[in-house]
Design a protein around this motif. Structure first.
Motif, PDB file in Angstrom:
ATOM      1  N   GLU A 253       6.664  16.846  -3.602  1.00 28.36           N
ATOM      2  CA  GLU A 253       6.762  17.250  -2.193  1.00 28.36           C
ATOM      3  C   GLU A 253       8.180  17.101  -1.625  1.00 28.36           C
ATOM      4  O   GLU A 253       8.628  17.931  -0.841  1.00 28.36           O
ATOM      5  CB  GLU A 253       5.796  16.358  -1.390  1.00 28.36           C
ATOM      6  CG  GLU A 253       5.731  16.610   0.077  1.00 28.36           C
ATOM      7  CD  GLU A 253       4.853  15.577   0.783  1.00 28.36           C
ATOM      8  OE1 GLU A 253       3.767  15.945   1.237  1.00 28.36           O
ATOM      9  OE2 GLU A 253       5.240  14.397   0.869  1.00 28.36           O
TER      10      GLU A 253
ATOM     11  N   TYR B 100      -3.755  15.345   0.619  1.00 27.84           N
ATOM     12  CA  TYR B 100      -4.742  14.594   1.403  1.00 27.84           C
ATOM     13  C   TYR B 100      -6.023  14.324   0.616  1.00 27.84           C
ATOM     14  O   TYR B 100      -6.670  13.298   0.817  1.00 27.84           O
ATOM     15  CB  TYR B 100      -5.038  15.337   2.712  1.00 27.84           C
ATOM     16  CG  TYR B 100      -3.791  15.433   3.560  1.00 27.84           C
ATOM     17  CD1 TYR B 100      -3.356  14.345   4.305  1.00 27.84           C
ATOM     18  CD2 TYR B 100      -3.010  16.589   3.559  1.00 27.84           C
ATOM     19  CE1 TYR B 100      -2.181  14.411   5.039  1.00 27.84           C
ATOM     20  CE2 TYR B 100      -1.831  16.659   4.287  1.00 27.84           C
ATOM     21  CZ  TYR B 100      -1.419  15.564   5.029  1.00 27.84           C
ATOM     22  OH  TYR B 100      -0.256  15.615   5.736  1.00 27.84           O
TER      23      TYR B 100
ATOM     24  N   LYS C 196       0.826  -1.203   0.000  1.00 26.94           N
ATOM     25  CA  LYS C 196       0.000   0.000   0.000  1.00 26.94           C
ATOM     26  C   LYS C 196       0.858   1.249   0.000  1.00 26.94           C
ATOM     27  O   LYS C 196       1.883   1.282   0.676  1.00 26.94           O
ATOM     28  CB  LYS C 196      -0.852   0.001   1.262  1.00 26.94           C
ATOM     29  CG  LYS C 196      -1.592   1.270   1.536  1.00 26.94           C
ATOM     30  CD  LYS C 196      -1.324   1.860   2.922  1.00 26.94           C
ATOM     31  CE  LYS C 196       0.033   2.479   3.076  1.00 26.94           C
ATOM     32  NZ  LYS C 196       0.251   3.261   4.281  1.00 26.94           N
ATOM     33  N   THR C 197       0.567   2.246  -0.735  1.00 28.93           N
ATOM     34  CA  THR C 197       0.981   3.637  -0.580  1.00 28.93           C
ATOM     35  C   THR C 197       0.689   4.412  -1.852  1.00 28.93           C
ATOM     36  O   THR C 197       0.985   3.935  -2.952  1.00 28.93           O
ATOM     37  CB  THR C 197       2.472   3.845  -0.195  1.00 28.93           C
ATOM     38  OG1 THR C 197       2.721   5.251  -0.126  1.00 28.93           O
ATOM     39  CG2 THR C 197       3.466   3.239  -1.171  1.00 28.93           C
ATOM     40  N   ILE C 198       0.104   5.600  -1.677  1.00 34.06           N
ATOM     41  CA  ILE C 198      -0.156   6.431  -2.858  1.00 34.06           C
ATOM     42  C   ILE C 198       1.158   6.853  -3.497  1.00 34.06           C
ATOM     43  O   ILE C 198       1.212   7.175  -4.674  1.00 34.06           O
ATOM     44  CB  ILE C 198      -0.980   7.694  -2.530  1.00 34.06           C
ATOM     45  CG1 ILE C 198      -0.249   8.617  -1.559  1.00 34.06           C
ATOM     46  CG2 ILE C 198      -2.369   7.343  -2.044  1.00 34.06           C
ATOM     47  CD1 ILE C 198      -0.749  10.056  -1.589  1.00 34.06           C
ATOM     48  N   ASP C 199       2.264   6.853  -2.706  1.00 30.80           N
ATOM     49  CA  ASP C 199       3.544   7.362  -3.212  1.00 30.80           C
ATOM     50  C   ASP C 199       4.100   6.521  -4.374  1.00 30.80           C
ATOM     51  O   ASP C 199       4.951   6.976  -5.122  1.00 30.80           O
ATOM     52  CB  ASP C 199       4.587   7.408  -2.095  1.00 30.80           C
ATOM     53  CG  ASP C 199       4.270   8.466  -1.049  1.00 30.80           C
ATOM     54  OD1 ASP C 199       3.215   9.112  -1.171  1.00 30.80           O
ATOM     55  OD2 ASP C 199       5.069   8.641  -0.110  1.00 30.80           O
TER      56      ASP C 199
ATOM     57  N   ARG D 207      -6.030  10.899  -1.048  1.00 30.58           N
ATOM     58  CA  ARG D 207      -5.697   9.651  -0.345  1.00 30.58           C
ATOM     59  C   ARG D 207      -6.910   8.815   0.054  1.00 30.58           C
ATOM     60  O   ARG D 207      -6.748   7.646   0.396  1.00 30.58           O
ATOM     61  CB  ARG D 207      -4.890   9.957   0.931  1.00 30.58           C
ATOM     62  CG  ARG D 207      -3.550  10.586   0.646  1.00 30.58           C
ATOM     63  CD  ARG D 207      -2.577  10.425   1.769  1.00 30.58           C
ATOM     64  NE  ARG D 207      -3.136  10.745   3.063  1.00 30.58           N
ATOM     65  CZ  ARG D 207      -2.429  10.784   4.184  1.00 30.58           C
ATOM     66  NH1 ARG D 207      -1.131  10.505   4.130  1.00 30.58           N
ATOM     67  NH2 ARG D 207      -2.982  11.091   5.331  1.00 30.58           N
TER      68      ARG D 207
ATOM     69  N   MET E 275       1.867  15.572  -3.356  1.00 32.56           N
ATOM     70  CA  MET E 275       2.321  14.680  -2.297  1.00 32.56           C
ATOM     71  C   MET E 275       3.233  13.590  -2.843  1.00 32.56           C
ATOM     72  O   MET E 275       3.240  13.305  -4.038  1.00 32.56           O
ATOM     73  CB  MET E 275       1.116  14.037  -1.620  1.00 32.56           C
ATOM     74  CG  MET E 275       1.325  13.820  -0.153  1.00 32.56           C
ATOM     75  SD  MET E 275      -0.170  13.201   0.609  1.00 32.56           S
ATOM     76  CE  MET E 275      -0.156  14.161   2.108  1.00 32.56           C
ATOM     77  N   GLY E 276       3.931  12.965  -1.910  1.00 32.50           N
ATOM     78  CA  GLY E 276       4.902  11.925  -2.248  1.00 32.50           C
ATOM     79  C   GLY E 276       6.148  12.250  -1.462  1.00 32.50           C
ATOM     80  O   GLY E 276       6.967  13.058  -1.903  1.00 32.50           O
ATOM     81  N   ARG E 277       6.237  11.647  -0.275  1.00 31.56           N
ATOM     82  CA  ARG E 277       7.258  12.038   0.697  1.00 31.56           C
ATOM     83  C   ARG E 277       8.657  12.131   0.090  1.00 31.56           C
ATOM     84  O   ARG E 277       9.387  13.069   0.336  1.00 31.56           O
ATOM     85  CB  ARG E 277       7.279  11.000   1.819  1.00 31.56           C
ATOM     86  CG  ARG E 277       8.124  11.356   3.021  1.00 31.56           C
ATOM     87  CD  ARG E 277       8.335  10.131   3.885  1.00 31.56           C
ATOM     88  NE  ARG E 277       7.086   9.438   4.182  1.00 31.56           N
ATOM     89  CZ  ARG E 277       6.265   9.771   5.172  1.00 31.56           C
ATOM     90  NH1 ARG E 277       6.560  10.764   5.956  1.00 31.56           N
ATOM     91  NH2 ARG E 277       5.167   9.077   5.380  1.00 31.56           N
TER      92      ARG E 277
HETATM   93  P1  FBP Z   1       2.596   6.106   3.453  1.00 34.62           P
HETATM   94  O1  FBP Z   1       3.993   5.996   2.941  1.00 34.62           O
HETATM   95  O2  FBP Z   1       2.449   5.651   4.852  1.00 34.62           O
HETATM   96  O3  FBP Z   1       1.622   5.443   2.533  1.00 34.62           O
HETATM   97  O4  FBP Z   1       2.177   7.648   3.464  1.00 34.62           O
HETATM   98  C1  FBP Z   1       2.451   8.449   2.357  1.00 34.62           C
HETATM   99  C2  FBP Z   1       2.063   9.894   2.565  1.00 34.62           C
HETATM  100  O5  FBP Z   1       0.775  10.150   2.046  1.00 34.62           O
HETATM  101  C3  FBP Z   1       3.096  10.804   1.918  1.00 34.62           C
HETATM  102  O6  FBP Z   1       2.798  11.024   0.562  1.00 34.62           O
HETATM  103  C4  FBP Z   1       3.044  12.035   2.777  1.00 34.62           C
HETATM  104  O7  FBP Z   1       4.263  12.713   2.783  1.00 34.62           O
HETATM  105  C5  FBP Z   1       2.752  11.476   4.138  1.00 34.62           C
HETATM  106  O8  FBP Z   1       2.064  10.267   3.933  1.00 34.62           O
HETATM  107  C6  FBP Z   1       1.949  12.397   4.998  1.00 34.62           C
HETATM  108  O9  FBP Z   1       1.818  11.835   6.260  1.00 34.62           O
HETATM  109  P2  FBP Z   1       0.724  12.229   7.330  1.00 34.62           P
HETATM  110  O10 FBP Z   1      -0.559  11.579   6.916  1.00 34.62           O
HETATM  111  O11 FBP Z   1       1.246  11.627   8.584  1.00 34.62           O
HETATM  112  O12 FBP Z   1       0.607  13.717   7.331  1.00 34.62           O
END
Ligand code: FBP
Length: 549
Positions: A309, A422, A200-203, A425, A248-250
């Protein structure tokens, strides 16, 4: 819960399972596997779960009659991603198919609920409320890391109490790494509990040769692309703004890249390229300003810029500046707290090395302040809070003023800023994610029935119609390597960043010069759930390019 008309209609959608999973299956083992790197270290750390074979499910012409009920636990871990509810409903339907007396328990608010013994039994009444919906609110999610023996032992108490024989962890790279450590530990102590992961992850950064994509990426990028497209149309109508859009996308830039492929903006920055080319912040600003000027020369004082991001951490010089700031502010926290807010920036600049002071003082005050003030409990800058889109917009404006004074720019520059994260997501999953997630969950029940542990649910061949998808399991150790985390070497699943020789980036790089100067915007429109397959069932362009047959 009051439901919208779309929610009601969507509840009736029946996800399309891969045909292989529609009847009895047998697990066919492939060759033994090895980790992507650091084989000796990973093997030593996972003596019970290393080297297991890949598994592929095939139709079983002679299925065994009758199976005993099985109790299963499920955890949603980390950030929300569209489709999580379908993983759970697929898992529920799968274990009920094994035996109708099987039970599914959901641990509440992520791994924390597992450790604290907070759970709910997921009945068909609950599951039916959440089929094909976005969000993780069926049981909630959290970011507690499952990594200590004490947590594993505490969790085992509740598993024993509820007679749970298998735990499914739905999470990203770190959560699946922890799932693997847990699987190894439970195997080692003969706990009699299988652990299965789901990607799982949108990233989109949990993928590799055998996991084609993480779920949620498809829907989230479609939501962002819809809104970017709408902004582009607005932009092309009024022809007066440059829109700076952070996505987004850490860390990885997959989301920005996918949105660029879908929307054809004038500029899209890819962090991995910035790092590879060792670009400075000024290099990035100058390249955007050059495009603004070139478009202005054609009378086009408008456009769009997509910004990932995580960009700031990929700019080598910013990385060095942030590291020095972390040390400086940690060592002088007490004194810094006494400095008048108006004098803080000069106090910091006076104490930085000459090179970093130069970069620091070139930043807009707002961003320089964010770099100094917004720190996490460990004293690190919270880069996700930095308004990179504003930073770039302001710096481009400054650069254009300079170019104007040199006679190299004639035009008007007005910027608008956006951050999309957000809102993508928890959207109702696209047909792709609805089908993929349901298949991942159902497939997890087949892995449980096959008796394996330390595996990730794998559904492949995703560019084909879902009935043709291939289902099986991948040993999680196969995806691991050793990386330095918090000062020590740790086994972790390798994060997939954008590769500059990959098909998706190559496709983007071939076209971006034309998108920059000409206006070739594409308007993808909203996700469609009902209608012709070419409108409703398309997978992401990244997946299409990466797995084109
Ligand atoms: P996951 O890696 O847990 O799937 O989360 C990804 C993410 O949506 C990133 O894109 C974003 O930087 C981060 O979560 C934001 O985190 P939070 O919900 O704690 O603000």
């Amino acid at each position: 819960m009051k439901k919208s008309a779309l929610q009601k209609a969507r509840a009736a959608y029946q996800p399309k399972l891969p045909v292989v999973l529609t009847g009895a299956v047998k697990a066919v083992e492939g060759k033994p596997t090895h980790s992507v790197a650091d084989q000796d270290d990973i093997k030593a750390l996972f003596p019970n779960t290393y080297g297991l074979p890949e598994i592929q499910f095939e139709k079983d012409p002679n299925p065994a009659k009758g199976s005993t009920p099985i109790n299963v636990g499920v955890i949603l871990s980390g950030g929300q991603a569209p489709g999580g509810h379908n993983v759970i409903s697929g898992l529920f339907d799968g274990i009920k198919k094994i035996n109708r007396d099987s039970r599914l328990y959901g641990f509440l608010m992520g791994p924390g609920g597992f450790v604290d013994h907070k759970y709910v039994e997921l009945t068909s009444e609950i599951i039916d409320q959440f089929r094909n919906t976005g969000g993780f609110d069926i049981i909630g999610s959290g970011r507690t890391k499952l990594e200590t023996k004490a947590q594993f032992d505490k969790g085992l108490e509740i598993l024993k109490q509820l007679d749970i024989k298998a735990l499914v962890i739905i999470g990203g790279d770190d959560s699946n790494t922890n799932a693997c450590v847990l699987a190894e530990y439970y195997k080692q102590i003969n706990a009699g509990v299988q652990v299965i992961g789901c990607p799982k992850t949108i990233d989109g950064d949990l993928k590799n040769e055998v996991i084609e994509t993480s779920f949620g990426f498809d829907t989230a990028t479609k939501v962002y692309s819809e809104v970017i497209g709408n902004i582009q149309r607005d932009c092309n109508s009024a022809k007066k703004y440059w829109h700076f859009i952070k996505l987004m996308g850490r860390s990885a830039s997959h989301i920005a890249l996918e949105c660029a492929l879908q929307c054809q903006p004038n500029v899209c920055i890819i962090s991995e390229e910035v790092e590879a080319k060792k670009q400075t912040l000024n290099d990035i600003v100058n390249s955007i300003a050059d495009i603004v000027a070139a478009r202005a020369a054609n009378g086009n004082n408008y456009g769009t810029v997509l910004i990932p991001e995580g960009l700031i951490e990929f700019i080598p010089a910013m990385k060095v500046l942030i590291a020095e700031l972390n040390d400086l502010l940690a060592a002088n926290a007490a004194e810094f707290a006494t400095i008048e807010p108006n004098n803080r920036l000069s106090w910091v600049a006076d104490r930085l090395s000459a090179e970093n002071a130069g970069i620091f003082t070139s930043l807009p005050d707002g961003v320089a302040n964010q770099l100094c003030l917004d720190r996490d409990p460990h004293g690190n800058v919270q880069v996700s809070l930095i308004e990179t889109e504003k930073l770039l917009g302001h710096m481009v404006a400054r650069r254009l003023d300079q170019m104007k004074s040199e006679g190299r720019y004639v035009g008007k520059f007005a910027a608008q800023f956006h951050f999309f994260g957000y809102e993508g997501r928890c959207a109702d999953p696209s047909n792709f994610d609805a089908d993929y997630c349901y298949a991942l969950g159902f497939n997890a029940s087949c892995l449980i029935r096959a008796g394996v542990t330390g595996y990730m649910s794998s559904v492949r061949n995703l560019t084909k119609p879902s009935v043709q998808w291939i289902a099986g399991g991948i040993p999680i150790t196969m995806m691991m390597n050793m990386e330095r985390r918090h000062g020590a070497m740790k086994p972790v699943i390798q994060k997939a960043l954008v590769t500059l020789d990959g098909a998706a980036f190559t496709k983007f790089a071939e076209q971006r010069d034309s998108w920059a100067i000409n206006t070739e915007f594409v308007y993808p429109g909203p996700i469609q759930y009902f209608g012709p397959a070419e409108v409703c069932d398309q997978c992401s362009m990244t997946l299409k390019y990466e797995h084109a047959a």
